[in-house]
Write a protein that holds these residues in place. Structure first.
Motif, PDB file in Angstrom:
ATOM      1  N   GLN A  94       0.848  -1.189   0.000  1.00 56.88           N
ATOM      2  CA  GLN A  94       0.000   0.000   0.000  1.00 56.88           C
ATOM      3  C   GLN A  94       0.883   1.239   0.000  1.00 56.88           C
ATOM      4  OE1 GLN A  94      -2.197  -0.488   3.610  1.00 56.88           O
ATOM      5  NE2 GLN A  94      -3.161  -2.394   2.957  1.00 56.88           N
ATOM      6  N   LYS A 119      -7.207  -3.505  -1.601  1.00 59.33           N
ATOM      7  CA  LYS A 119      -8.113  -3.978  -2.649  1.00 59.33           C
ATOM      8  C   LYS A 119      -9.337  -4.688  -2.065  1.00 59.33           C
ATOM      9  CE  LYS A 119      -5.452  -2.759  -6.131  1.00 59.33           C
ATOM     10  NZ  LYS A 119      -5.827  -1.658  -7.044  1.00 59.33           N
ATOM     11  N   ALA A 158     -12.785  -2.843  -1.906  1.00 57.61           N
ATOM     12  CA  ALA A 158     -13.593  -2.515  -3.088  1.00 57.61           C
ATOM     13  C   ALA A 158     -14.946  -3.226  -3.097  1.00 57.61           C
ATOM     14  CB  ALA A 158     -12.807  -2.827  -4.362  1.00 57.61           C
ATOM     15  N   SER A 202      -6.938   3.840  -5.844  1.00 58.66           N
ATOM     16  CA  SER A 202      -6.066   2.672  -5.675  1.00 58.66           C
ATOM     17  C   SER A 202      -6.814   1.477  -5.101  1.00 58.66           C
ATOM     18  CB  SER A 202      -4.883   3.012  -4.765  1.00 58.66           C
ATOM     19  OG  SER A 202      -5.335   3.400  -3.479  1.00 58.66           O
ATOM     20  N   VAL A 203      -7.997   1.732  -4.511  1.00 59.84           N
ATOM     21  CA  VAL A 203      -8.807   0.638  -3.961  1.00 59.84           C
ATOM     22  C   VAL A 203      -9.537  -0.103  -5.072  1.00 59.84           C
ATOM     23  CG1 VAL A 203     -10.738   0.061  -2.450  1.00 59.84           C
ATOM     24  CG2 VAL A 203      -9.098   1.810  -1.744  1.00 59.84           C
ATOM     25  N   ASN A 225      -9.089   0.339  -8.604  1.00 63.36           N
ATOM     26  CA  ASN A 225      -8.373   0.031  -9.840  1.00 63.36           C
ATOM     27  C   ASN A 225      -7.968  -1.435  -9.857  1.00 63.36           C
ATOM     28  OD1 ASN A 225      -8.575   2.590 -10.847  1.00 63.36           O
ATOM     29  ND2 ASN A 225      -6.511   3.227 -10.257  1.00 63.36           N
ATOM     30  N   PRO A 268      -5.850  -4.877 -10.187  1.00 59.69           N
ATOM     31  CA  PRO A 268      -4.432  -5.158  -9.915  1.00 59.69           C
ATOM     32  C   PRO A 268      -3.637  -5.083 -11.205  1.00 59.69           C
ATOM     33  CG  PRO A 268      -5.843  -6.787  -8.847  1.00 59.69           C
ATOM     34  CD  PRO A 268      -6.729  -5.979  -9.751  1.00 59.69           C
ATOM     35  N   THR A 293       3.023  -0.181  -3.389  1.00 53.99           N
ATOM     36  CA  THR A 293       2.399  -1.082  -4.359  1.00 53.99           C
ATOM     37  C   THR A 293       3.333  -1.410  -5.524  1.00 53.99           C
ATOM     38  OG1 THR A 293       1.405   0.850  -5.426  1.00 53.99           O
ATOM     39  CG2 THR A 293       0.057  -0.343  -3.829  1.00 53.99           C
TER      40      THR A 293
END
Length: 743
Positions: free
Chosen positions: A56, A150, A153, A178-179, A181, A183, A240
């Motif tokens: 993160q 993630k 989400a 960023s949550v 989008n 991977p 990340t």
């Protein structure tokens, strides 16, 4: 000359080094070594898969303007922490869907880490567009939104189901980018880079076994390194981009080191050595160069901690883990593979079999003779090339790569565009002003009027929300929406103006202090902190590398030359980064829709990594030159033969590394694209312009002065061995095939 003769004499019957002994054992027992590595790989991979790794982008700037403001808000009004995510709802006549919106807002409030949810349908709300087609739900979180991960989400999607079931479109932006989008997997990039590496190795060396061994070793060792990183990431939070960065560097250096050792081994087989003896001697000499090279890269990577930012230092530490395993694999798996192949290493080949040494009239010897006849011309050409490439560097602007730079299919990109169209670019990155009223004895109304009036008059301010007091009346809070987007220079200038001029002027003489804070402010200050620390961090890395090179080659001149050459080549690489990303030259080839500022931490990471990698080539070249210098005492001959014998290996290794790096241009992550271009261009410049033009030209012009070191410094510097002078080859018949050099 007496000293040189004594050195040569002393090396004819050396005591076997630890590397020599380890390498011989690996060559004698290849299956044991390979089995041990496979067991290690399977074990660490299994452990890594059984735990939860954390990657993160946590940003923490203790004592900064933005961090103090966030703490102030958290303490006095948790619903105004300054951490926000955006939920953008679009559809016709949104006021008709008030029940669905209200239900989704209620669901959002029930989620962990969410402390407040805005209501765009409230009377006079600025969060409903004038045409009624776009609603902006501002969600305040108790933590930095990217740290939610993630796994958060699906919770957001579930909360917004009343709206989506009503047929409205929902996208997520701001801190939620960023949550939500997807991977960013780079498996295809790895495959492309690996495939190109295979082709280069086969075409360069001819031998299929000689080409395959470095790749197998790199895969095994980097697999171990990335798995170890995953285990460590369960205890420490890495950025990340850390796994991809570690993978890129690990593959590059792993192949590099294995190619160097394999090439030297094949030359010894050709010279008549027994395979086990050849493996031992290769590790005893070239293995030392691998250790020095790996140490140089590691020093540069760990030097990122000098920035004072843990986030930044951990990026270097992640890559360091793969450099460590890459070097370990080269020093154990390569001898094992070489011992297993033995004299049959060139049994399967394509075209001519090529080795390290070539005929006296091959391309490399002819090039070296031409350079040594006119070194000033070659030096001037090299400096001119680097000078032109470095010109854009002077326009370098740091910033944050925003959601608009990602693929249009990403929810965060759609949300950014919708907000930009409906509310203006600045709505994607509002600033928050928090005034600490502790000890204030004046009229609150007067302070509120001054705050609203003065801030609204600042250039590039589109809108100022009415200042409000926290429930305990200890903090006055207002939001400032810029006219420009959060990644623009204008918004950075606005932050500086508010921080340094406007807010201090408003609070002057009142005994209170105001802070410009929020997610956008935190990112801006993070970028500014990195850019201000750039020179200091680079200085730490340079000084450490200077000492390392001086100790390894017993020369102050060579150490200073190495540092200066690397600084010049890095400047040229930065210039290319600016031209491609900031100016947008050729951005369509990279799959980018718009030019972007240079992500603040990219230049420093590029410097650390490339400085370390360029030290690899410096060590490979200088170790060979020094070996010949100690043998002959003839600087010109040492430079000529050193360049001729390592030119092909360095060029091939650089092409492989460039291919691996450039393969990651296909990543949808713009920051990974920046790393890819920065690393690839830097290595290309270093292995061609620097290593083939500047270094041999300067060493030719300096002559014996190359090896100057003050006596007092020679005494206090630790002795670091690179490659010793060779013993005469054993009395074995040479290998059967005729070996030619590439010309």
């Amino acid at each position: 000359m007496t000293t040189i003769n004594n050195t040569i004499s002393a090396t004819f019957h050396p005591k076997r080094s630890l590397l020599d002994r380890v390498s011989r054992q690996c060559a004698r027992h290849p299956f044991r070594v390979a089995t041990a590595w496979l067991i290690i790989l399977i074990s660490v991979f299994a452990v890594q898969r059984s735990i939860s790794s954390k990657y993160q982008n946590n940003i923490n700037l203790p004592g900064s303007q933005s961090s103090i403001g966030i703490k102030l808000l958290k303490k006095n009004q948790p619903s105004a922490t300054g951490y926000t995510g955006l939920v953008v709802v679009t559809g016709d006549h949104l006021t008709r869907y008030s029940h669905a919106l209200a239900a989704s807002e209620t669901n959002l409030r029930r989620l962990n880490d969410i402390v407040a949810v805005g209501n765009p349908l409230a009377p006079r709300s600025p969060d409903l567009s004038s045409n009624g087609r776009t609603a902006l739900i501002t969600v305040t979180t108790s933590v930095f939104p990217p740290s939610l991960g993630k796994g958060y989400a699906p919770l957001l999607y579930q909360a917004m189901k009343p709206v989506t079931h009503a047929g409205l479109t929902v996208d997520y932006g701001g801190g939620f980018a960023s949550v939500v989008n997807p991977p960013l997997h780079d498996a295809s990039s790895e495959s492309v880079g690996f495939g190109i590496a295979i082709v280069i190795l086969i075409l360069t060396f001819g031998s299929l076994i000689g080409a395959g061994l470095p790749l197998v070793v790199a895969l095994l060792s980097v697999g171990v390194g990335v798995s170890i990183l995953g285990i460590v990431a369960s205890m420490i939070t890495f950025a990340t981009d850390a796994p991809t960065l570690a993978l890129m560097i690990g593959l590059g250096v792993g192949i590099d080191y294995a190619v160097l050792l394999t090439t030297r081994f094949r030359q010894r087989i050709i010279d008549g050595y027994d395979p086990v003896e050849a493996a031992g001697r290769t590790a005893a000499t070239s293995g030392q160069a691998v250790i020095i090279a790996a140490a140089s890269v590691s020093v540069a990577l760990l030097g990122l901690y000098a920035s004072g930012l843990t986030f930044f230092g951990l990026l270097g530490f992640a890559a360091f883990l793969c450099v460590l395993t890459g070097a370990a694999g080269a020093l154990t798996l390569v001898p094992a593979g070489l011992g297993l192949a033995g004299r049959h290493i060139d049994r399967f080949h394509v075209g001519r079999i090529t080795a390290e040494s070539g005929a006296s009239n091959d391309l490399w010897h002819r090039y070296t003779r031409a350079l040594q006849r006119r070194p000033i011309i070659f030096l001037a050409v090299g400096i001119a090339i680097l000078g032109v490439l470095a010109i854009p560097f002077f326009s370098l602007r740091f910033g944050n790569v925003g959601a608009d730079s990602y693929p249009a299919s990403f929810s965060s990109h759609r949300a950014y565009d919708q907000v930009n169209t409906a509310f203006g670019a600045g709505a994607n990155g509002p600033l928050v002003i928090a005034v600490n009223l502790h000890g204030f004895h004046g009229q609150i109304r007067t302070l509120v009027e001054r705050l609203e009036t003065h801030v609204s008059q600042v250039p590039d301010v589109a809108f100022v929300t009415p200042p409000t007091l926290t429930p305990n009346h200890d903090v006055l809070v207002t939001s400032v929406v810029p006219e420009s987007g959060p990644n623009s220079q204008a918004t950075q200038n606005l932050f500086n103006t508010l921080t340094n001029t406007t807010v201090p002027h408003i609070t002057a003489g009142s005994g209170v202090h105001g802070f410009v804070t929020g997610g956008t402010a935190l990112q801006i200050q993070f970028d500014q902190t990195l850019s201000s620390d750039l020179a200091g961090t680079i200085a730490v890395i340079l000084i450490t590398a200077l000492i390392l090179i001086a100790a390894a080659f017993r020369s102050v001149v060579l150490a200073i030359k190495a540092v200066i050459m690397n600084l010049i080549s890095i400047g040229a690489s930065y210039g290319v980064l600016v031209a491609v990303f900031q100016w947008g030259w050729g951005r369509s080839l990279l799959g980018m829709s718009a030019a972007v500022p240079i992500e603040a931490y990219v230049p420093l990471v590029v410097f650390a990594v490339v400085f370390g990698l360029s030290m690899d080539y410096e060590v490979f070249l200088l170790s060979r030159v020094r070996e010949l210098w100690l043998k002959t005492g003839d600087n010109q001959r040492a430079v000529a033969e050193g360049l001729s014998s390592t030119g092909r290996v360095i060029s091939a290794a650089a092409l492989i590394m460039v291919s691996v790096f450039f393969a990651f241009i296909g990543s949808p992550d713009v920051v990974i694209k920046m790393f890819s271009v920065g690393f690839g261009v830097s290595v290309l410049i270093d292995a061609t312009v620097v290593r083939l033009l500047l270094v041999p030209s300067i060493m030719t012009l300096l002559g014996t002065k190359n090896w100057w070191i003050p006596h007092w410094l020679d005494r206090i510097l630790p002795t670091i061995s690179t490659e010793g002078v060779e013993e005469p080859p054993a009395a074995h018949p040479p290998i059967a095939p005729t070996v030619d050099a590439i010309s």
